[in-house]
Enzyme design. Structure first.
Site, PDB file in Angstrom:
ATOM      1  N   TYR A  66       0.807  -1.109  -0.026  1.00 26.10           N
ATOM      2  CA  TYR A  66       0.263  -0.074   0.112  1.00 26.10           C
ATOM      3  C   TYR A  66       1.195   1.339  -0.117  1.00 26.10           C
ATOM      4  O   TYR A  66       0.887   2.382  -1.089  1.00 26.10           O
ATOM      5  CB  TYR A  66      -0.676   0.032   1.398  1.00 26.10           C
ATOM      6  CG  TYR A  66      -2.111   0.277   1.321  1.00 26.10           C
ATOM      7  CD1 TYR A  66      -3.373   1.268   0.382  1.00 26.10           C
ATOM      8  CD2 TYR A  66      -1.762   2.354   1.878  1.00 26.10           C
ATOM      9  CE1 TYR A  66      -3.973   1.982   0.341  1.00 26.10           C
ATOM     10  CE2 TYR A  66      -2.933   3.511   1.469  1.00 26.10           C
ATOM     11  CZ  TYR A  66      -3.645   2.950   1.213  1.00 26.10           C
ATOM     12  OH  TYR A  66      -4.995   3.940   0.519  1.00 26.10           O
TER      13      TYR A  66
ATOM     14  N   PHE B   8      -7.521  21.173 -24.739  1.00 24.80           N
ATOM     15  CA  PHE B   8      -7.698  19.745 -25.289  1.00 24.80           C
ATOM     16  C   PHE B   8      -8.551  19.784 -24.488  1.00 24.80           C
ATOM     17  O   PHE B   8      -8.984  19.775 -23.319  1.00 24.80           O
ATOM     18  CB  PHE B   8      -6.262  19.133 -24.543  1.00 24.80           C
ATOM     19  CG  PHE B   8      -6.808  17.484 -24.769  1.00 24.80           C
ATOM     20  CD1 PHE B   8      -6.885  16.801 -25.763  1.00 24.80           C
ATOM     21  CD2 PHE B   8      -7.419  16.897 -23.802  1.00 24.80           C
ATOM     22  CE1 PHE B   8      -7.441  15.619 -26.160  1.00 24.80           C
ATOM     23  CE2 PHE B   8      -7.597  15.395 -23.373  1.00 24.80           C
ATOM     24  CZ  PHE B   8      -7.446  14.889 -25.239  1.00 24.80           C
ATOM     25  N   THR B   9      -9.708  18.670 -24.672  1.00 28.84           N
ATOM     26  CA  THR B   9     -10.831  18.133 -24.191  1.00 28.84           C
ATOM     27  C   THR B   9     -11.067  18.285 -22.562  1.00 28.84           C
ATOM     28  O   THR B   9     -11.899  19.421 -21.174  1.00 28.84           O
ATOM     29  CB  THR B   9     -11.572  17.140 -24.505  1.00 28.84           C
ATOM     30  OG1 THR B   9     -10.952  16.027 -24.732  1.00 28.84           O
ATOM     31  CG2 THR B   9     -11.979  17.623 -25.896  1.00 28.84           C
TER      32      THR B   9
ATOM     33  N   ASP C 160       1.373  19.984 -20.348  1.00 32.92           N
ATOM     34  CA  ASP C 160       0.819  19.011 -20.304  1.00 32.92           C
ATOM     35  C   ASP C 160       1.754  18.573 -21.056  1.00 32.92           C
ATOM     36  O   ASP C 160       1.718  18.202 -22.696  1.00 32.92           O
ATOM     37  CB  ASP C 160      -0.483  19.576 -21.181  1.00 32.92           C
ATOM     38  CG  ASP C 160      -1.212  17.890 -21.370  1.00 32.92           C
ATOM     39  OD1 ASP C 160      -1.201  17.012 -21.181  1.00 32.92           O
ATOM     40  OD2 ASP C 160      -2.217  18.022 -22.072  1.00 32.92           O
TER      41      ASP C 160
ATOM     42  N   LYS D 221       0.372   7.952 -23.338  1.00 29.93           N
ATOM     43  CA  LYS D 221       1.618   7.947 -25.148  1.00 29.93           C
ATOM     44  C   LYS D 221       2.152   7.734 -25.158  1.00 29.93           C
ATOM     45  O   LYS D 221       2.367   6.608 -24.821  1.00 29.93           O
ATOM     46  CB  LYS D 221       0.459   9.683 -25.301  1.00 29.93           C
ATOM     47  CG  LYS D 221      -0.892   9.960 -25.134  1.00 29.93           C
ATOM     48  CD  LYS D 221      -2.304   9.532 -24.308  1.00 29.93           C
ATOM     49  CE  LYS D 221      -3.391  10.365 -24.649  1.00 29.93           C
ATOM     50  NZ  LYS D 221      -4.278  10.517 -23.311  1.00 29.93           N
TER      51      LYS D 221
ATOM     52  N   ARG E  50     -13.112  15.379 -34.497  1.00 29.32           N
ATOM     53  CA  ARG E  50     -12.740  16.069 -33.708  1.00 29.32           C
ATOM     54  C   ARG E  50     -12.921  17.333 -34.460  1.00 29.32           C
ATOM     55  O   ARG E  50     -12.481  17.842 -35.435  1.00 29.32           O
ATOM     56  CB  ARG E  50     -10.752  15.900 -33.463  1.00 29.32           C
ATOM     57  CG  ARG E  50     -10.726  14.897 -32.627  1.00 29.32           C
ATOM     58  CD  ARG E  50      -9.971  15.051 -31.560  1.00 29.32           C
ATOM     59  NE  ARG E  50     -11.150  14.720 -30.742  1.00 29.32           N
ATOM     60  CZ  ARG E  50     -10.955  14.831 -29.712  1.00 29.32           C
ATOM     61  NH1 ARG E  50      -9.718  14.269 -28.880  1.00 29.32           N
ATOM     62  NH2 ARG E  50     -12.220  14.795 -28.764  1.00 29.32           N
TER      63      ARG E  50
ATOM     64  N   PHE F 193     -18.450  14.441 -26.511  1.00 25.31           N
ATOM     65  CA  PHE F 193     -18.181  13.841 -28.096  1.00 25.31           C
ATOM     66  C   PHE F 193     -18.076  11.673 -27.301  1.00 25.31           C
ATOM     67  O   PHE F 193     -18.070  10.494 -27.866  1.00 25.31           O
ATOM     68  CB  PHE F 193     -17.118  14.531 -28.515  1.00 25.31           C
ATOM     69  CG  PHE F 193     -15.946  13.805 -27.345  1.00 25.31           C
ATOM     70  CD1 PHE F 193     -15.549  14.774 -26.595  1.00 25.31           C
ATOM     71  CD2 PHE F 193     -14.587  12.641 -27.512  1.00 25.31           C
ATOM     72  CE1 PHE F 193     -15.063  14.499 -25.888  1.00 25.31           C
ATOM     73  CE2 PHE F 193     -13.985  12.825 -26.400  1.00 25.31           C
ATOM     74  CZ  PHE F 193     -14.181  14.064 -25.786  1.00 25.31           C
TER      75      PHE F 193
HETATM   76  O1  PLI Z   1      -6.789  10.407 -20.806  1.00 34.15           O
HETATM   77  P1  PLI Z   1      -5.479  11.429 -19.803  1.00 34.15           P
HETATM   78  O2  PLI Z   1      -6.739  11.178 -18.944  1.00 34.15           O
HETATM   79  O3  PLI Z   1      -4.780   9.770 -19.287  1.00 34.15           O
HETATM   80  O4  PLI Z   1      -5.029  12.309 -20.451  1.00 34.15           O
HETATM   81  C1  PLI Z   1      -5.891  13.183 -20.506  1.00 34.15           C
HETATM   82  C2  PLI Z   1      -5.656  13.945 -21.772  1.00 34.15           C
HETATM   83  C3  PLI Z   1      -4.362  14.788 -21.533  1.00 34.15           C
HETATM   84  N1  PLI Z   1      -4.221  16.003 -22.539  1.00 34.15           N
HETATM   85  C4  PLI Z   1      -3.811  15.562 -24.087  1.00 34.15           C
HETATM   86  C5  PLI Z   1      -2.998  16.494 -24.825  1.00 34.15           C
HETATM   87  C6  PLI Z   1      -4.608  14.715 -24.570  1.00 34.15           C
HETATM   88  O5  PLI Z   1      -4.338  13.846 -25.245  1.00 34.15           O
HETATM   89  C7  PLI Z   1      -5.109  13.668 -23.160  1.00 34.15           C
HETATM   90  C8  PLI Z   1      -5.553  12.075 -23.195  1.00 34.15           C
HETATM   91  N2  PLI Z   1      -6.195  12.020 -24.772  1.00 34.15           N
HETATM   92  C9  PLI Z   1      -7.037  11.126 -24.910  1.00 34.15           C
HETATM   93  C10 PLI Z   1      -7.523  10.038 -24.938  1.00 34.15           C
HETATM   94  C11 PLI Z   1      -6.854  11.112 -26.295  1.00 34.15           C
HETATM   95  O6  PLI Z   1      -7.018  10.411 -27.438  1.00 34.15           O
HETATM   96  O7  PLI Z   1      -6.108  11.817 -27.202  1.00 34.15           O
END
Ligand code: PLI
Length: 458
Positions: free
Chosen positions: A73, A125-126, A216, A259, A383, A450
């Site tokens: 933990y 970004f969303t 970010d 990513k 998008r 979306f």
């Molecule tokens: O999907 P998360 O919560 O691990 O990360 C959010 C996120 C933050 N910033 C940017 C630039 C992103 O592209 C992002 C997540 N992007 C997704 C899920 C995408 O399909 O692009």
């Protein structure tokens, strides 16, 4: 001299079968999914270009690391590996793990945005904007105008427009700004990088007004590759060195490890600001889990730590971005309208030019993404106006200039033959574009619509 092919610096050890459905089946499946590719079952998809998020193939070294999970933990050894990797590669002393990027954005927004303050971002970004707004912040777009023009070939369309920031400070005062949220390889602009020169200027400007940059850093590595390829003075530097320099201009970052970091789940908040770190540690315990796991299993943190070390390999990142370029070039050769220059993680179809007669209110990008799936089982993502959502004040649709369909390439997953299938399908659709019908939105969630909105054919 002819340019030589660069192959992937790895070979394939494990495969996962995928299956092709019939066109008639896909017509039914798309209708059932409300013309929203997020609502399709993955097993009904042939080539999945929905996202590059959490869809990477991990390496044998990462999988081996999964067996070395210390599932305590508190104080898991894998946390310390993660912390060391972030320190070494990103240059931030303190790391707070989170289950994914948006959790780090939530903590950052709650701690650093006061109601009514502006949060400048180089395009929205969303999730980043959503969290800033939930904390009472006001999104301010400070990206250069070229980013909103899918045909501009500016090599660094992710650049910040300092004149826009200066105007904001002149009119509202520097104290009206929470911090600068700067994203390398801007997702919504088409995966477009910013230059080191721009970053240096923004950092100097921010220092003058005692404003912080919180990156970010989600696709910062891909940005480092573009700097290496395109910016004077960086050709001989490794992406590792370039990434480290980029991050040196920020106070910290939020990160979606799903990513660049080559894992299926994970994220973190990292910073050199002691006070921010202490507060973030307190908050992560409430929302995610103890500050040495933040919602992740020990094994997941190990995979992230190893992914961070693996990603900063010049040969890997070259092959990754070149695959995206390969798909984009094939589409350009076929006359398919896409955002240029080709981005780092995805090729974006320009739905406005693809379907010039369809009004934005008929959701052209949504319709095109649905048509692509029906044609070939390729899953992409809208998008455009659907992703942009509604203005919280007026309740009106936000009408972005960019109306795009994203073909997002997962890391180390598909071959260039898969890319050929995608390109051929886009070309076939272009030839038959008159048959693509607009959509009506019949169900609309209040936020991040979306993901779950449903549509019917007009
Ligand atoms: O999907 P998360 O919560 O691990 O990360 C959010 C996120 C933050 N910033 C940017 C630039 C992103 O592209 C992002 C997540 N992007 C997704 C899920 C995408 O399909 O692009």
């Amino acid at each position: 001299m002819r340019q030589r092919t660069i192959a992937e610096p790895y070979k394939i050890k494990m495969v996962e079968p995928i299956k092709m459905t019939t066109r008639a089946e896909r017509e039914g499946l798309m209708k059932e999914a409300g013309f929203n590719t997020f609502l399709l079952k993955s097993e009904d998809v042939y080539i999945d270009l929905l996202t590059d998020s959490g869809t990477s193939a991990m390496s044998d070294r990462q999988w081996a690391g999964m067996f070395l999970g210390d599932e305590a933990y508190a104080g898991s050894r894998n946390f310390y590996h993660l912390e060391a990797a972030v320190r070494e590669v990103y240059g931030f002393r303190h790391t707070v793990p989170t289950h994914q990027g948006r959790a780090a954005e939530h903590i950052t927004s709650q701690l650093r945005v006061k109601p009514g303050q502006f949060v400048p971002m180089n395009m929205y970004f969303t999730t980043t904007r959503e969290h800033a707004e939930r904390a009472g912040g006001v999104f301010f777009d400070c990206i250069i105008d070229e980013a909103h023009d899918p045909q501009s070939k500016h090599p660094f369309k992710g650049n910040v427009d300092l004149a826009k920031l200066q105007k904001l400070v002149d009119e509202k005062g520097a104290e009206s700004i929470a911090y600068l949220s700067i994203a390398p390889c801007v997702n919504m602009a088409g995966g477009q990088p910013l230059s080191m020169a721009n970053l240096r200027e923004v950092a100097a400007w921010a220092k003058k007004y005692r404003l912080s940059i919180i990156f970010d850093a989600t696709r910062a590595l891909e940005n480092a590759y573009f700097i290496q390829q395109r910016e004077k003075g960086y050709a001989a530097k490794s992406v590792r060195e370039i990434l480290r320099e980029m991050m040196s201009y920020g106070e910290g970052c939020t990160m979606s490890s799903k990513k660049d970091n080559l894992v299926n789940i994970g994220g973190f908040l990292a910073t050199n600001n002691e006070d921010f770190f202490v507060k973030a540690k307190e908050m992560v315990v409430v929302f995610e889990g103890l500050h040495t796991y933040g919602g992740l299993a020990g094994r997941d943190m190990e995979a992230v730590a190893r992914g961070i070390e693996e990603m900063v390999d010049d040969a890997y990142i070259a092959s990754r971005v070149r695959q995206v370029e390969y798909l984009g070039s094939r589409l350009l050769e076929a006359g398919v309208p896409i955002v240029e220059p080709i981005g780092g993680h995805a090729v974006f179809l320009d739905a406005k030019r693809f379907l010039p007669d369809m009004p934005q209110d008929h959701f052209p990008s949504q319709a095109l993404a649905a048509a692509l799936y029906v044609d070939s089982g390729v899953r992409s993502m809208e998008r455009g106006i659907v992703s942009a959502g509604r203005d919280p004040k007026t309740g009106e649709h936000r009408r972005p200039k960019l109306e795009l369909v994203r073909l997002t390439i997962p890391r180390r997953v598909y071959t260039n033959l898969h890319m050929d299938v995608v390109a051929e399908s886009c070309q076939a659709l272009l030839e038959e574009r008159k048959k693509i019908r607009g959509l009506d939105m019949v169900y609309e969630p209040e936020s991040l619509r979306f993901f779950q909105a449903r549509f019917e054919a007009r």
